[in-house]
Design an enzyme around this catalytic site. Structure first.
Site, PDB file in Angstrom:
ATOM      1  N   SER A   8       0.809  -1.214   0.000  1.00 19.73           N
ATOM      2  CA  SER A   8       0.000   0.000   0.000  1.00 19.73           C
ATOM      3  C   SER A   8       0.846   1.271   0.000  1.00 19.73           C
ATOM      4  O   SER A   8       0.373   2.326  -0.416  1.00 19.73           O
ATOM      5  CB  SER A   8      -0.965   0.010   1.192  1.00 19.73           C
ATOM      6  N   LYS A  31       0.826   4.800   6.977  1.00 24.92           N
ATOM      7  CA  LYS A  31       0.069   5.578   5.999  1.00 24.92           C
ATOM      8  C   LYS A  31       0.485   7.045   6.088  1.00 24.92           C
ATOM      9  O   LYS A  31       1.002   7.506   7.103  1.00 24.92           O
ATOM     10  CB  LYS A  31      -1.440   5.461   6.251  1.00 24.92           C
TER      11      LYS A  31
END
Length: 218
Positions: A138, A176
């Protein structure tokens, strides 16, 4: 390399430390209880060092060396005095690798630690540091799958910075990029094939710390 798996070098260091401690215990005719009482190192932690299932951090290496009245190199061979290009070998520090997180436990609680990575102590930033082992793509290409990311524990980061964030009921740490739009907070992947994680009361998240650097094993 599997998540939390030690390198052959790290395994060899752990075995050497275990052998050295056992030899000192035998020759000095002392017990683990004696060591615990003098150093304050928990007995379960000492057992890990004696059995070779865990690696002492720099502080505990010093405590063991002081207890046995030996140089640190007599415990941990990484402290042996060597001259390489006329420079002394740097002192190393063990930074914990955090695995699955037990709900409610401090991030660096012993049960959350899968292993350690060795770093040159004077190159590390200040603060409470730990590594996360990246799983998935990701954050690729910024952070590839399998990379180790050094995190400094802190409750917030600047907009656009990469953070370690607790999600899924405080049981999973993810990496993230934190983005804010007014009161809206989103956890953004760098890989556009993945969806953002929108923080809501029903979908909470908590920042653990700021990502400082990345390293990977070949």
């Amino acid at each position: 390399m599997a998540r939390g798996e030690l390198t052959p070098y790290e395994l060899k260091i752990r075995e050497d430390i275990s052998r050295n401690i056992n030899e000192l215990i035998s020759t000095r005719n002392v017990t683990q209880v004696d060591i615990h009482n003098h150093t304050g190192i928990p007995r379960s932690t000492l057992t890990g060092y004696v059995k070779g299932t865990s690696t002492p951090n720099a502080g505990n290496i010093q405590k063991l060396a002081d207890f046995f009245n030996v140089p640190k190199s007599a415990i941990d061979p990484r402290y042996e005095s060597k001259i390489v290009n006329m420079m002394q070998v740097k002192e190393m520090a063990s930074v914990p690798i955090i695995g699955d997180i037990a709900c409610g436990d401090p991030i660096t609680a012993e049960e959350n630690i899968q292993g350690y990575r060795e770093e040159v102590a004077d190159t590390l930033p200040t603060g409470n540091l730990f590594y996360l082992h990246c799983k998935g793509n990701s954050m690729a290409p910024t952070i590839p799958n399998g990379a180790y990311v050094l995190i400094r524990q802190q409750p917030d980061v600047e907009d656009g910075e990469i953070a370690a964030v607790l999600v899924n009921g405080d049981t999973e740490a993810t990496l993230k990029r934190v983005k804010r739009q007014g009161s809206l907070v989103m956890l953004m992947p760098d890989n556009q094939s993945y969806d953002p994680y929108v923080v809501t009361p029903d979908n909470p998240a908590r920042i653990l710390g700021k990502a400082l650097k990345m390293s990977a094993d070949l």
